[in-house]
Design an enzyme around this catalytic site. Structure first.
Site, PDB file in Angstrom:
ATOM      1  N   GLN A   1       0.977  -1.284   0.055  1.00  0.00           N
ATOM      2  CA  GLN A   1       0.060  -0.086  -0.209  1.00  0.00           C
ATOM      3  C   GLN A   1       0.928   1.342  -0.015  1.00  0.00           C
ATOM      4  OE1 GLN A   1      -3.126   0.815  -0.430  1.00  0.00           O
ATOM      5  NE2 GLN A   1      -3.719  -1.198  -0.747  1.00  0.00           N
ATOM      6  N   SER A   2       1.939   1.263  -0.795  1.00  0.00           N
ATOM      7  CA  SER A   2       2.836   2.266  -0.392  1.00  0.00           C
ATOM      8  C   SER A   2       2.286   3.509  -1.313  1.00  0.00           C
ATOM      9  CB  SER A   2       4.181   2.194  -1.139  1.00  0.00           C
ATOM     10  OG  SER A   2       5.003   2.962  -1.649  1.00  0.00           O
TER      11      SER A   2
END
Ligand SMILES: *Cc1c(COP(=O)(O)O)cnc(C)c1O
Length: 403
Positions: A100-101
């Site tokens: 989920q960068s």
């Protein structure tokens, strides 16, 4: 002006003799700057606590540096990093981060804006290659990123820089020219984004001081989330150097970086490395790490671990949003402010009567990853109610008397 046309970057005068490696290829104008900064008040226990201590609480909204795809702190760094990629004649960009960068999402979108191709290496425990479309991943895919995955174990053993290097080499061998960006865009070039950010903040403080303005702000504390260290490097070095010159009269505010993944010692060392890369000249020739420790406090704020939230942290993010209309994120800004407030409460005398700025770094897309944890309390507190338009006696009666 086209997004891929760099403008010359002239470093602020207060750092010209102190940072000897300024950006060589200018800056792209990708972010909505300056970001708003203002005071927040409220009635929840958060603001009550601050009120009893006579603390003024300000927020700087780097969550609004761009639209959903660009917003957050990473775009400030990308203005410099992508200018460099274009100057080197690259056609592709490789970067790396968690599943989920926010950094990968912002890099992917910004890369497309300037006509380059995004390649993302995502660290994930998912067994198959189907990551789905939750939160940041939807944006990664909407802009057409090439996504590659590795396990946390592989990431740890091989190292993020080496993974980026290998994928760049692989793309180069296929006739591409790839530009590698480290985790979070946190290197000696990307961190100029927050030298620039500090300069922006100083102008805002200066404007507040002007005679026609009613609000004279003198900040004693600046706090923000720290993940890969680039924001901390830019803010800490920027504040230290700016207030060391005669340009700024006030006493320098204390810089508080709240680490959400590693331990404080790791960050002091990492930020010192960035400082060295930026060509930092310390006043008395002391080592960069001593300088960093003198101008910044890193707090332990990782809680249960990177991207793992406690019910208390999520409840804090919810109540803050319900009171202020400002949505923090569970992984960085929410966790950081929650843990910083604990520190404030445990050190009341240090913060009594002071002004604190919280630098919101974005990341709200990360909340989609916490929906299962958020749902019960949100539905309980704010249930949906059916409109009763025909007087059936159920729901909210909006029926009209028959004429
Ligand atoms: C990446 C990130 C941070 C941390 O910034 P670093 O420069 O990597 O330390 C903080 N908040 C959000 C929302 C982020 O995405």
């Amino acid at each position: 002006m086209l997004p891929h046309q760099a403008v010359p970057y002239v470093p602020p005068p207060w750092c010209t003799n102190r940072l000897l490696n300024p950006p060589q290829h200018g800056r792209l104008l990708l972010a909505n700057l300056p970001t708003p900064m203002y005071q927040l008040t409220g009635r929840t226990s958060f603001f009550q606590t601050l009120g009893t201590m006579n603390v003024n609480f300000y927020i700087k909204r780097d969550d609004s540096t761009g639209g959903v795809e660009l917003g957050g702190n990473k775009i400030r760094k990308l203005e410099f990093l992508l200018a460099d990629a274009l100057a080197q004649g690259c056609d592709s960009v490789v970067t790396i981060g968690g599943e989920q960068s926010n950094h990968c999402r912002a890099t992917a979108a910004a890369t497309r804006m300037v006509g380059l191709e995004p390649h993302l290496i995502l660290r994930t425990r998912q067994p198959d290659d189907d990551l789905g479309l939750v939160g940041n991943l939807l944006m990664d895919r909407m802009v057409g990123s090439s996504i590659y995955t590795c396990t946390p174990g592989e990431y740890g053993r091989v190292g993020s820089n080496e993974l980026v290097r290998r994928l760049c080499a692989h793309l180069d061998s296929k006739g591409r020219k790839a530009y590698g960006i480290p985790v979070g865009g946190s290197n000696g070039l990307g961190s100029w984004g927050y030298i620039n950010g500090v300069n922006e903040l100083l102008h805002q403080l200066e404007q507040a001081k002007a005679p026609e303005s009613s609000s004279n702000i003198s900040l004693e504390h600046i706090a923000f989330a720290c993940g890969s260290g680039g924001t901390a490097a830019g803010v800490a070095i920027g504040i230290a150097l700016a207030y060391a010159t005669k340009a700024v009269q006030d006493k320098a505010p204390m810089v508080h970086a709240i680490g959400v993944c590693d331990d404080p010692d790791y960050f002091y060392n990492y930020v010192a490395g960035i400082a060295t890369e930026m060509g930092l000249v310390t006043e008395h020739g002391e080592p960069a790490e001593a300088f960093v420790r003198q101008h910044m406090v890193v707090h332990q704020g990782k809680g249960l671990g990177y991207a793992v939230s406690t019910p208390e942290e999520l409840a804090f993010v919810s109540s803050f949003a319900q009171e202020t209309g400002i949505v923090l994120d569970p992984v960085y800004s929410g966790k950081a402010l929650y843990n910083f407030m604990k520190h404030v409460e445990q050190n009341k005398s240090t913060f009594q009567g002071s002004s604190i700025l919280f630098w919101h770094t974005g990341g709200a897309l990360g909340l989609y990853d916490k929906i299962i944890d958020l749902l019960p309390s949100l539905v309980r507190a704010f249930p949906c109610r059916r409109l009763d338009l025909y007087g059936k006696g159920t729901g909210v009666d909006l029926s009209e008397p028959e004429t």
